[in-house]
Scaffold this motif. Structure first.
Motif, PDB file in Angstrom:
ATOM      1  N   ARG A 145       0.864  -1.174   0.000  1.00  0.00           N
ATOM      2  CA  ARG A 145       0.000   0.000   0.000  1.00  0.00           C
ATOM      3  C   ARG A 145       0.901   1.224   0.000  1.00  0.00           C
ATOM      4  NH1 ARG A 145      -5.216  -0.883   0.544  1.00  0.00           N
ATOM      5  NH2 ARG A 145      -5.689   0.738   2.018  1.00  0.00           N
ATOM      6  N   GLY A 146       0.412   2.322  -0.506  1.00  0.00           N
ATOM      7  CA  GLY A 146       1.213   3.535  -0.570  1.00  0.00           C
ATOM      8  C   GLY A 146       0.793   4.359  -1.766  1.00  0.00           C
ATOM      9  N   VAL A 147       1.771   5.017  -2.410  1.00  0.00           N
ATOM     10  CA  VAL A 147       1.503   5.869  -3.565  1.00  0.00           C
ATOM     11  C   VAL A 147       2.306   5.338  -4.742  1.00  0.00           C
ATOM     12  CG1 VAL A 147       1.632   8.224  -4.462  1.00  0.00           C
ATOM     13  CG2 VAL A 147       1.157   7.840  -2.031  1.00  0.00           C
ATOM     14  N   PHE A 148       1.599   5.063  -5.853  1.00  0.00           N
ATOM     15  CA  PHE A 148       2.230   4.468  -7.026  1.00  0.00           C
ATOM     16  C   PHE A 148       1.723   5.147  -8.289  1.00  0.00           C
ATOM     17  CE2 PHE A 148       1.538   1.269  -3.749  1.00  0.00           C
ATOM     18  CZ  PHE A 148       2.860   0.976  -3.441  1.00  0.00           C
ATOM     19  N   LYS A 149       2.571   5.155  -9.326  1.00  0.00           N
ATOM     20  CA  LYS A 149       2.190   5.771 -10.590  1.00  0.00           C
ATOM     21  C   LYS A 149       1.653   4.715 -11.549  1.00  0.00           C
ATOM     22  CE  LYS A 149       5.270   8.272 -12.755  1.00  0.00           C
ATOM     23  NZ  LYS A 149       6.090   9.113 -13.643  1.00  0.00           N
ATOM     24  N   PHE A 150       0.430   4.945 -12.036  1.00  0.00           N
ATOM     25  CA  PHE A 150      -0.197   4.075 -13.023  1.00  0.00           C
ATOM     26  C   PHE A 150      -0.523   4.893 -14.267  1.00  0.00           C
ATOM     27  CE2 PHE A 150      -1.003   1.787  -9.069  1.00  0.00           C
ATOM     28  CZ  PHE A 150      -0.553   0.524  -9.428  1.00  0.00           C
ATOM     29  N   LYS A 151      -0.805   4.201 -15.353  1.00  0.00           N
ATOM     30  CA  LYS A 151      -1.159   4.872 -16.597  1.00  0.00           C
ATOM     31  C   LYS A 151      -2.471   5.618 -16.431  1.00  0.00           C
ATOM     32  CE  LYS A 151       1.113   1.772 -19.854  1.00  0.00           C
ATOM     33  NZ  LYS A 151       0.898   0.841 -20.978  1.00  0.00           N
ATOM     34  N   ASN A 152      -2.574   6.714 -17.191  1.00  0.00           N
ATOM     35  CA  ASN A 152      -3.769   7.538 -17.203  1.00  0.00           C
ATOM     36  C   ASN A 152      -4.633   7.112 -18.392  1.00  0.00           C
ATOM     37  OD1 ASN A 152      -5.574   9.592 -16.631  1.00  0.00           O
ATOM     38  ND2 ASN A 152      -4.094  11.246 -16.882  1.00  0.00           N
ATOM     39  N   SER A 153      -5.904   6.892 -18.179  1.00  0.00           N
ATOM     40  CA  SER A 153      -6.807   6.490 -19.252  1.00  0.00           C
ATOM     41  C   SER A 153      -6.849   7.555 -20.340  1.00  0.00           C
ATOM     42  CB  SER A 153      -8.216   6.277 -18.697  1.00  0.00           C
ATOM     43  OG  SER A 153      -9.143   6.079 -19.736  1.00  0.00           O
ATOM     44  N   ALA A 154      -6.624   7.154 -21.573  1.00  0.00           N
ATOM     45  CA  ALA A 154      -6.649   8.104 -22.683  1.00  0.00           C
ATOM     46  C   ALA A 154      -8.059   8.651 -22.907  1.00  0.00           C
ATOM     47  CB  ALA A 154      -6.135   7.442 -23.957  1.00  0.00           C
ATOM     48  N   GLY A 155      -9.062   7.814 -22.715  1.00  0.00           N
ATOM     49  CA  GLY A 155     -10.427   8.226 -22.988  1.00  0.00           C
ATOM     50  C   GLY A 155     -11.145   8.878 -21.822  1.00  0.00           C
ATOM     51  N   ASP A 156     -10.578   8.802 -20.631  1.00  0.00           N
ATOM     52  CA  ASP A 156     -11.209   9.354 -19.424  1.00  0.00           C
ATOM     53  C   ASP A 156     -10.093   9.778 -18.471  1.00  0.00           C
ATOM     54  OD1 ASP A 156     -13.013  10.079 -17.459  1.00  0.00           O
ATOM     55  OD2 ASP A 156     -13.625   8.028 -16.973  1.00  0.00           O
ATOM     56  N   ALA A 157      -9.300  10.730 -18.939  1.00  0.00           N
ATOM     57  CA  ALA A 157      -8.057  11.084 -18.254  1.00  0.00           C
ATOM     58  C   ALA A 157      -8.270  11.904 -16.984  1.00  0.00           C
ATOM     59  CB  ALA A 157      -7.159  11.870 -19.205  1.00  0.00           C
ATOM     60  N   CYS A 158      -7.465  11.580 -15.986  1.00  0.00           N
ATOM     61  CA  CYS A 158      -7.358  12.389 -14.778  1.00  0.00           C
ATOM     62  C   CYS A 158      -6.533  13.619 -15.124  1.00  0.00           C
ATOM     63  CB  CYS A 158      -6.647  11.609 -13.674  1.00  0.00           C
ATOM     64  SG  CYS A 158      -7.399  10.023 -13.259  1.00  0.00           S
ATOM     65  N   VAL A 159      -6.846  14.751 -14.492  1.00  0.00           N
ATOM     66  CA  VAL A 159      -6.091  15.986 -14.691  1.00  0.00           C
ATOM     67  C   VAL A 159      -5.655  16.510 -13.329  1.00  0.00           C
ATOM     68  CG1 VAL A 159      -7.261  16.559 -16.858  1.00  0.00           C
ATOM     69  CG2 VAL A 159      -8.167  17.427 -14.705  1.00  0.00           C
ATOM     70  N   GLN A 160      -4.698  17.429 -13.326  1.00  0.00           N
ATOM     71  CA  GLN A 160      -4.157  17.929 -12.064  1.00  0.00           C
ATOM     72  C   GLN A 160      -5.242  18.523 -11.172  1.00  0.00           C
ATOM     73  OE1 GLN A 160      -1.086  17.272 -11.015  1.00  0.00           O
ATOM     74  NE2 GLN A 160      -1.587  18.178  -9.045  1.00  0.00           N
ATOM     75  N   GLY A 161      -6.280  19.084 -11.757  1.00  0.00           N
ATOM     76  CA  GLY A 161      -7.381  19.640 -10.973  1.00  0.00           C
ATOM     77  C   GLY A 161      -8.160  18.585 -10.201  1.00  0.00           C
ATOM     78  N   ASP A 162      -7.905  17.313 -10.495  1.00  0.00           N
ATOM     79  CA  ASP A 162      -8.569  16.205  -9.794  1.00  0.00           C
ATOM     80  C   ASP A 162      -7.814  15.778  -8.535  1.00  0.00           C
ATOM     81  OD1 ASP A 162     -10.548  16.022 -11.790  1.00  0.00           O
ATOM     82  OD2 ASP A 162      -9.242  14.763 -13.019  1.00  0.00           O
ATOM     83  N   THR A 163      -6.760  16.492  -8.185  1.00  0.00           N
ATOM     84  CA  THR A 163      -5.974  16.143  -7.008  1.00  0.00           C
ATOM     85  C   THR A 163      -6.873  15.937  -5.792  1.00  0.00           C
ATOM     86  OG1 THR A 163      -4.059  17.329  -7.850  1.00  0.00           O
ATOM     87  CG2 THR A 163      -4.113  16.922  -5.485  1.00  0.00           C
ATOM     88  N   LEU A 164      -6.651  14.825  -5.107  1.00  0.00           N
ATOM     89  CA  LEU A 164      -7.372  14.369  -3.920  1.00  0.00           C
ATOM     90  C   LEU A 164      -8.772  13.834  -4.217  1.00  0.00           C
ATOM     91  CD1 LEU A 164      -6.183  16.862  -1.189  1.00  0.00           C
ATOM     92  CD2 LEU A 164      -5.284  14.604  -1.754  1.00  0.00           C
ATOM     93  N   ALA A 165      -9.139  13.760  -5.487  1.00  0.00           N
ATOM     94  CA  ALA A 165     -10.398  13.111  -5.870  1.00  0.00           C
ATOM     95  C   ALA A 165     -10.132  11.617  -6.056  1.00  0.00           C
ATOM     96  CB  ALA A 165     -10.938  13.713  -7.165  1.00  0.00           C
ATOM     97  N   ASP A 166     -11.183  10.829  -6.063  1.00  0.00           N
ATOM     98  CA  ASP A 166     -11.054   9.400  -6.335  1.00  0.00           C
ATOM     99  C   ASP A 166     -10.731   9.184  -7.806  1.00  0.00           C
ATOM    100  OD1 ASP A 166     -11.777   8.834  -3.711  1.00  0.00           O
ATOM    101  OD2 ASP A 166     -13.880   8.477  -4.217  1.00  0.00           O
ATOM    102  N   CYS A 167     -10.002   8.105  -8.092  1.00  0.00           N
ATOM    103  CA  CYS A 167      -9.837   7.639  -9.460  1.00  0.00           C
ATOM    104  C   CYS A 167     -10.298   6.185  -9.500  1.00  0.00           C
ATOM    105  CB  CYS A 167      -8.414   7.803  -9.967  1.00  0.00           C
ATOM    106  SG  CYS A 167      -7.164   6.867  -9.074  1.00  0.00           S
ATOM    107  N   TYR A 168     -10.488   5.660 -10.690  1.00  0.00           N
ATOM    108  CA  TYR A 168     -11.168   4.383 -10.852  1.00  0.00           C
ATOM    109  C   TYR A 168     -10.360   3.414 -11.699  1.00  0.00           C
ATOM    110  CZ  TYR A 168     -14.816   7.056  -8.740  1.00  0.00           C
ATOM    111  OH  TYR A 168     -15.525   7.825  -7.846  1.00  0.00           O
ATOM    112  N   ILE A 169     -10.511   2.123 -11.419  1.00  0.00           N
ATOM    113  CA  ILE A 169      -9.736   1.065 -12.057  1.00  0.00           C
ATOM    114  C   ILE A 169     -10.259   0.785 -13.465  1.00  0.00           C
ATOM    115  CG2 ILE A 169      -9.017  -1.348 -11.913  1.00  0.00           C
ATOM    116  CD1 ILE A 169      -9.655  -1.175  -8.858  1.00  0.00           C
ATOM    117  N   VAL A 170      -9.353   0.857 -14.440  1.00  0.00           N
ATOM    118  CA  VAL A 170      -9.657   0.442 -15.809  1.00  0.00           C
ATOM    119  C   VAL A 170      -9.129  -0.964 -16.020  1.00  0.00           C
ATOM    120  CG1 VAL A 170      -9.239   0.903 -18.264  1.00  0.00           C
ATOM    121  CG2 VAL A 170      -9.648   2.805 -16.678  1.00  0.00           C
ATOM    122  N   ASP A 171      -7.847  -1.168 -15.667  1.00  0.00           N
ATOM    123  CA  ASP A 171      -7.217  -2.481 -15.736  1.00  0.00           C
ATOM    124  C   ASP A 171      -6.059  -2.501 -14.740  1.00  0.00           C
ATOM    125  OD1 ASP A 171      -4.935  -1.297 -17.035  1.00  0.00           O
ATOM    126  OD2 ASP A 171      -5.882  -1.581 -18.981  1.00  0.00           O
TER     127      ASP A 171
END
Length: 133
Positions: A75-101
Motif C-alpha cells: 500500500r502507498g503511492v504508485f504511478k499508473f497509466k492515465n486512461s486516454a479516454g477518461d483522463a485524470c487531470v491535475q485539478g482532480d488532485t485528492l479526488a477518487d480515481c477508478y480502475i480500468v485495468d
C-alpha cells in the motif's frame, strides 16, 4: 477487564498485505491489485465489485483453487497509466480515481462500471500518482 500491568501489544505494518489469490488467477509484479467480493486478490479490471488495494510486489500464478497461493501487496503511492479516454487531470488532485485495468486508472467510474482505485495525488504526462490507504 482493564490492564493491571503493561501489555506487549504486537504491531503489524500497514504498508504490506498478504492476500489469498483468487482461483485460476495470475497477478503480475507491479500490477494494480484489487480485492474481489470474497476478499481475494485479483488484477485490477473494469468491474463494480472490486476494492483497490495497492501494487503487487511479486508475480503470482494461482492455477488452483482460491487461496492456494497468496500475494504480497504494498500500500502507498504508485504511478499508473492515465486512461486516454477518461483522463485524470491535475485539478482532480485528492479526488477518487477508478480502475480500468491492472495498469490504468480513469477520472470517472465510467457510468458506474468501474471500482474505486484510490486518491489522485498528482498527474504527470507519464501517469497518475495514486494513493492506496
Amino acid at each position: 477487564m482493564p490492564l493491571s500491568k503493561p501489555r506487549d501489544t504486537i504491531e503489524r505494518g500497514r504498508d504490506l498485505l498478504v492476500l489469498p489469490v483468487a482461483a485460476a488467477t495470475t497477478i503480475q509484479q507491479g500490477a494494480l491489485v484489487a480485492a474481489n467480493a470474497s476478499g481475494q486478490a485479483v488484477p485490477g479490471s473494469t468491474s463494480t465489485t472490486l476494492k483497490g488495494v495497492g501494487r503487487a510486489e511479486e508475480t503470482v500464478e494461482n492455477s488452483g483453487a482460491a487461496g492456494d497461493k497468496s500475494i504480497t501487496v504494498k500500500r502507498g503511492v504508485f504511478k499508473f497509466k492515465n486512461s486516454a479516454g477518461d483522463a485524470c487531470v491535475q485539478g482532480d488532485t485528492l479526488a477518487d480515481c477508478y480502475i480500468v485495468d491492472d495498469e490504468t486508472v480513469a477520472k470517472t467510474n465510467g457510468a458506474n462500471t468501474r471500482s474505486k482505485a484510490g486518491k489522485i495525488l498528482e498527474v504527470e504526462a507519464t501517469g497518475v500518482w495514486v494513493e492506496f490507504s
